[in-house]
Design a protein around this motif. Sequence first.
Motif, PDB file in Angstrom:
ATOM      1  N   ASP A 108     -49.479  12.378  22.623  1.00 18.86           N
ATOM      2  CA  ASP A 108     -50.226  13.598  22.899  1.00 18.86           C
ATOM      3  C   ASP A 108     -51.303  13.237  23.927  1.00 18.86           C
ATOM      4  OD1 ASP A 108     -52.073  15.677  22.924  1.00 18.86           O
ATOM      5  OD2 ASP A 108     -51.898  16.064  20.783  1.00 18.86           O
ATOM      6  N   PRO A 109     -51.341  13.906  25.076  1.00 19.40           N
ATOM      7  CA  PRO A 109     -52.306  13.542  26.110  1.00 19.40           C
ATOM      8  C   PRO A 109     -53.759  13.794  25.740  1.00 19.40           C
ATOM      9  CG  PRO A 109     -51.174  15.563  26.705  1.00 19.40           C
ATOM     10  CD  PRO A 109     -50.478  15.023  25.494  1.00 19.40           C
ATOM     11  N   SER A 110     -54.004  14.470  24.615  1.00 14.70           N
ATOM     12  CA  SER A 110     -55.374  14.847  24.264  1.00 14.70           C
ATOM     13  C   SER A 110     -56.153  13.753  23.531  1.00 14.70           C
ATOM     14  CB  SER A 110     -55.376  16.121  23.413  1.00 14.70           C
ATOM     15  OG  SER A 110     -54.782  15.869  22.148  1.00 14.70           O
ATOM     16  N   SER A 111     -55.474  12.632  23.165  1.00  7.13           N
ATOM     17  CA  SER A 111     -56.199  11.548  22.497  1.00  7.13           C
ATOM     18  C   SER A 111     -55.560  10.209  22.822  1.00  7.13           C
ATOM     19  CB  SER A 111     -56.231  11.763  20.971  1.00  7.13           C
ATOM     20  OG  SER A 111     -54.931  11.660  20.415  1.00  7.13           O
ATOM     21  N   THR A 112     -56.217   9.140  22.429  1.00  5.28           N
ATOM     22  CA  THR A 112     -55.745   7.793  22.757  1.00  5.28           C
ATOM     23  C   THR A 112     -54.576   7.395  21.851  1.00  5.28           C
ATOM     24  OG1 THR A 112     -57.196   6.671  21.191  1.00  5.28           O
ATOM     25  CG2 THR A 112     -58.111   7.165  23.356  1.00  5.28           C
ATOM     26  N   SER A 113     -53.857   6.383  22.283  1.00  2.00           N
ATOM     27  CA  SER A 113     -52.685   5.960  21.511  1.00  2.00           C
ATOM     28  C   SER A 113     -53.071   5.479  20.113  1.00  2.00           C
ATOM     29  CB  SER A 113     -51.910   4.869  22.259  1.00  2.00           C
ATOM     30  OG  SER A 113     -52.677   3.692  22.433  1.00  2.00           O
ATOM     31  N   SER A 114     -54.149   4.715  20.008  1.00  2.00           N
ATOM     32  CA  SER A 114     -54.523   4.192  18.693  1.00  2.00           C
ATOM     33  C   SER A 114     -55.045   5.275  17.762  1.00  2.00           C
ATOM     34  CB  SER A 114     -55.563   3.076  18.836  1.00  2.00           C
ATOM     35  OG  SER A 114     -54.961   1.910  19.350  1.00  2.00           O
ATOM     36  N   GLU A 115     -55.673   6.307  18.303  1.00  2.00           N
ATOM     37  CA  GLU A 115     -56.057   7.446  17.463  1.00  2.00           C
ATOM     38  C   GLU A 115     -54.815   8.089  16.852  1.00  2.00           C
ATOM     39  OE1 GLU A 115     -59.636   9.976  18.948  1.00  2.00           O
ATOM     40  OE2 GLU A 115     -58.618   9.205  20.732  1.00  2.00           O
ATOM     41  N   GLN A 116     -53.768   8.177  17.651  1.00  2.41           N
ATOM     42  CA  GLN A 116     -52.532   8.782  17.158  1.00  2.41           C
ATOM     43  C   GLN A 116     -51.821   7.879  16.158  1.00  2.41           C
ATOM     44  OE1 GLN A 116     -50.291  10.785  20.440  1.00  2.41           O
ATOM     45  NE2 GLN A 116     -52.206  10.533  21.574  1.00  2.41           N
ATOM     46  N   VAL A 117     -51.899   6.571  16.374  1.00  2.00           N
ATOM     47  CA  VAL A 117     -51.334   5.628  15.410  1.00  2.00           C
ATOM     48  C   VAL A 117     -52.091   5.728  14.088  1.00  2.00           C
ATOM     49  CG1 VAL A 117     -50.982   3.179  14.892  1.00  2.00           C
ATOM     50  CG2 VAL A 117     -50.448   4.054  17.166  1.00  2.00           C
ATOM     51  N   GLN A 118     -53.433   5.802  14.165  1.00  4.98           N
ATOM     52  CA  GLN A 118     -54.236   5.945  12.947  1.00  4.98           C
ATOM     53  C   GLN A 118     -53.947   7.261  12.244  1.00  4.98           C
ATOM     54  OE1 GLN A 118     -57.250   4.081  10.976  1.00  4.98           O
ATOM     55  NE2 GLN A 118     -55.658   5.316  10.011  1.00  4.98           N
ATOM     56  N   GLN A 119     -53.779   8.327  13.007  1.00  4.65           N
ATOM     57  CA  GLN A 119     -53.480   9.627  12.411  1.00  4.65           C
ATOM     58  C   GLN A 119     -52.126   9.602  11.703  1.00  4.65           C
ATOM     59  OE1 GLN A 119     -53.207  12.861  15.241  1.00  4.65           O
ATOM     60  NE2 GLN A 119     -53.637  14.386  13.687  1.00  4.65           N
ATOM     61  N   TYR A 120     -51.155   8.923  12.301  1.00  3.90           N
ATOM     62  CA  TYR A 120     -49.823   8.856  11.713  1.00  3.90           C
ATOM     63  C   TYR A 120     -49.836   8.016  10.436  1.00  3.90           C
ATOM     64  CZ  TYR A 120     -44.818   7.893  11.269  1.00  3.90           C
ATOM     65  OH  TYR A 120     -43.535   7.763  10.790  1.00  3.90           O
ATOM     66  N   PHE A 121     -50.486   6.850  10.522  1.00  2.00           N
ATOM     67  CA  PHE A 121     -50.621   5.999   9.335  1.00  2.00           C
ATOM     68  C   PHE A 121     -51.942   6.338   8.649  1.00  2.00           C
ATOM     69  CE2 PHE A 121     -47.927   3.347  12.182  1.00  2.00           C
ATOM     70  CZ  PHE A 121     -46.796   3.267  11.368  1.00  2.00           C
ATOM     71  N   ASN A 122     -52.048   7.576   8.154  1.00  2.41           N
ATOM     72  CA  ASN A 122     -53.344   8.080   7.699  1.00  2.41           C
ATOM     73  C   ASN A 122     -53.789   7.525   6.350  1.00  2.41           C
ATOM     74  OD1 ASN A 122     -51.550   9.458   6.117  1.00  2.41           O
ATOM     75  ND2 ASN A 122     -52.276  11.508   6.642  1.00  2.41           N
ATOM     76  N   VAL A 178     -65.482  -8.597  21.350  1.00  3.17           N
ATOM     77  CA  VAL A 178     -66.435  -7.533  21.633  1.00  3.17           C
ATOM     78  C   VAL A 178     -66.007  -6.374  20.747  1.00  3.17           C
ATOM     79  CG1 VAL A 178     -67.294  -5.882  23.322  1.00  3.17           C
ATOM     80  CG2 VAL A 178     -66.903  -8.267  23.992  1.00  3.17           C
ATOM     81  N   VAL A 179     -66.901  -5.922  19.878  1.00  5.37           N
ATOM     82  CA  VAL A 179     -66.553  -4.980  18.812  1.00  5.37           C
ATOM     83  C   VAL A 179     -67.110  -3.585  19.091  1.00  5.37           C
ATOM     84  CG1 VAL A 179     -67.057  -4.444  16.395  1.00  5.37           C
ATOM     85  CG2 VAL A 179     -66.316  -6.747  17.023  1.00  5.37           C
ATOM     86  N   HIS A 180     -66.289  -2.580  18.856  1.00  9.48           N
ATOM     87  CA  HIS A 180     -66.727  -1.186  18.896  1.00  9.48           C
ATOM     88  C   HIS A 180     -66.246  -0.497  17.624  1.00  9.48           C
ATOM     89  CE1 HIS A 180     -67.806  -0.155  23.322  1.00  9.48           C
ATOM     90  NE2 HIS A 180     -68.142  -1.393  23.039  1.00  9.48           N
ATOM     91  N   TYR A 181     -67.137   0.243  16.972  1.00 11.96           N
ATOM     92  CA  TYR A 181     -66.783   0.940  15.733  1.00 11.96           C
ATOM     93  C   TYR A 181     -66.328   2.369  16.016  1.00 11.96           C
ATOM     94  CZ  TYR A 181     -69.162  -3.104  13.781  1.00 11.96           C
ATOM     95  OH  TYR A 181     -69.533  -4.393  13.471  1.00 11.96           O
ATOM     96  N   ASN A 182     -65.425   2.508  16.956  1.00  7.26           N
ATOM     97  CA  ASN A 182     -64.860   3.804  17.329  1.00  7.26           C
ATOM     98  C   ASN A 182     -63.484   3.544  17.925  1.00  7.26           C
ATOM     99  OD1 ASN A 182     -64.184   6.321  18.242  1.00  7.26           O
ATOM    100  ND2 ASN A 182     -65.965   6.585  19.568  1.00  7.26           N
ATOM    101  N   ILE A 183     -62.436   3.921  17.208  1.00  4.31           N
ATOM    102  CA  ILE A 183     -61.091   3.587  17.666  1.00  4.31           C
ATOM    103  C   ILE A 183     -60.757   4.253  18.996  1.00  4.31           C
ATOM    104  CG2 ILE A 183     -59.789   5.445  16.545  1.00  4.31           C
ATOM    105  CD1 ILE A 183     -57.793   3.173  15.662  1.00  4.31           C
ATOM    106  N   ALA A 184     -61.403   5.377  19.289  1.00  4.97           N
ATOM    107  CA  ALA A 184     -61.154   6.066  20.558  1.00  4.97           C
ATOM    108  C   ALA A 184     -61.575   5.216  21.751  1.00  4.97           C
ATOM    109  CB  ALA A 184     -61.873   7.406  20.584  1.00  4.97           C
ATOM    110  N   ASP A 185     -62.495   4.274  21.539  1.00  3.10           N
ATOM    111  CA  ASP A 185     -62.929   3.398  22.632  1.00  3.10           C
ATOM    112  C   ASP A 185     -61.820   2.453  23.078  1.00  3.10           C
ATOM    113  OD1 ASP A 185     -65.355   4.613  22.559  1.00  3.10           O
ATOM    114  OD2 ASP A 185     -66.443   2.949  21.641  1.00  3.10           O
ATOM    115  N   GLY A 186     -60.736   2.405  22.312  1.00  9.98           N
ATOM    116  CA  GLY A 186     -59.585   1.607  22.731  1.00  9.98           C
ATOM    117  C   GLY A 186     -59.022   2.052  24.064  1.00  9.98           C
ATOM    118  N   ILE A 187     -59.357   3.277  24.501  1.00  8.40           N
ATOM    119  CA  ILE A 187     -58.912   3.771  25.805  1.00  8.40           C
ATOM    120  C   ILE A 187     -59.345   2.819  26.921  1.00  8.40           C
ATOM    121  CG2 ILE A 187     -60.977   5.176  26.223  1.00  8.40           C
ATOM    122  CD1 ILE A 187     -57.358   6.149  27.115  1.00  8.40           C
TER     123      ILE A 187
END
Length: 227
Positions: A108-122, A178-187
Motif C-alpha cells: 500500500d503506497p500510503s505507509s512503509t513496508s514494515s508498518e504493513q508487516v507489523q499490521q499483518y502480523f498484528n 542507531v535506534v528509533h522507537y517508531n517503525i515508520a522511520d524504517g522508511i
Amino acid sequence: MAEIKNVGILGAGKVGIVLAQLALKAGYHVRISGSGSVEKIAMTIETLVPGAVPATNQGVVAKSDLIILAIPLSRYKNIKPKLLKGKLVIDAMNYWWETDGIREEVLDPSSTSSEQVQQYFNKSTVVKTFNHMGYHNLQEEAKPAGAENRKALFVAGDNKAAVDQVAQFVDTMGFDTVVHYNIADGIMTEPGSELFGASLTKVDLQNVIDHFDETEFGKKIQAGEQG
C-alpha cells in the motif's frame, strides 16, 4: 521479554544464510527454513551454515525466541499471522522490483513496508533491522563491540522494550546500532534512500539520518511520495 538463546530464520537465501552464520558465531542456536522441503535445504545448510538446523517454518518458530524474516517481501503474506503470534520478529525484508514485481501489488503506497508487516502480523512484535546493509557487508564487516571502524545498523520499532532487545541482539551479531522507537522511520533505510546499501559507522549513520529530511528521498516522503 525472554532472553534470546534460539534464533529462527525464515528464508534460506543470501541474507538468511549470512544472518545464520553471524548468529551461530555469536553463540546462538539457529534454526532455518527455506521455500522448499527440509530435505531440499538440508545440504545447503550443512555446507554453508554447519551447526544450524534445517526445519519447516513451524519447526523454526516453535523452538525460537526470535524470528527473522529474510524472505522476499512479496511472500510475507504466505506466512499465516497466527504462526508468529506472540513472537518477537525482525523484519529484514525490502521491496525489490526484480524479485517482488510491481510495487503497488505488494505494498500500500500510503505507509512503509514494515508498518504493513507489523499490521499483518498484528499479534507479533515487529522490529526493522538488517535491511539497509548488503549481505556481503553483513558477512565481512561484523566486528566485536568497541572495535575500530565498527559499522552500525538502524533499528526501528514501536515497542521500546522490543527495540532495545533487538538492538542488543544486533550488537552481539557484530554491529553498533542507531535506534528509533517508531517503525515508520524504517522508511529512511528502504530502497531509494541514501542509507540503502550503505555500510557506515554509528556516527556517519546518525549524520545521514539527521539530514534525512533534506535529501531528495526525504523530500519525496514529506510530499507523500513513497517509491
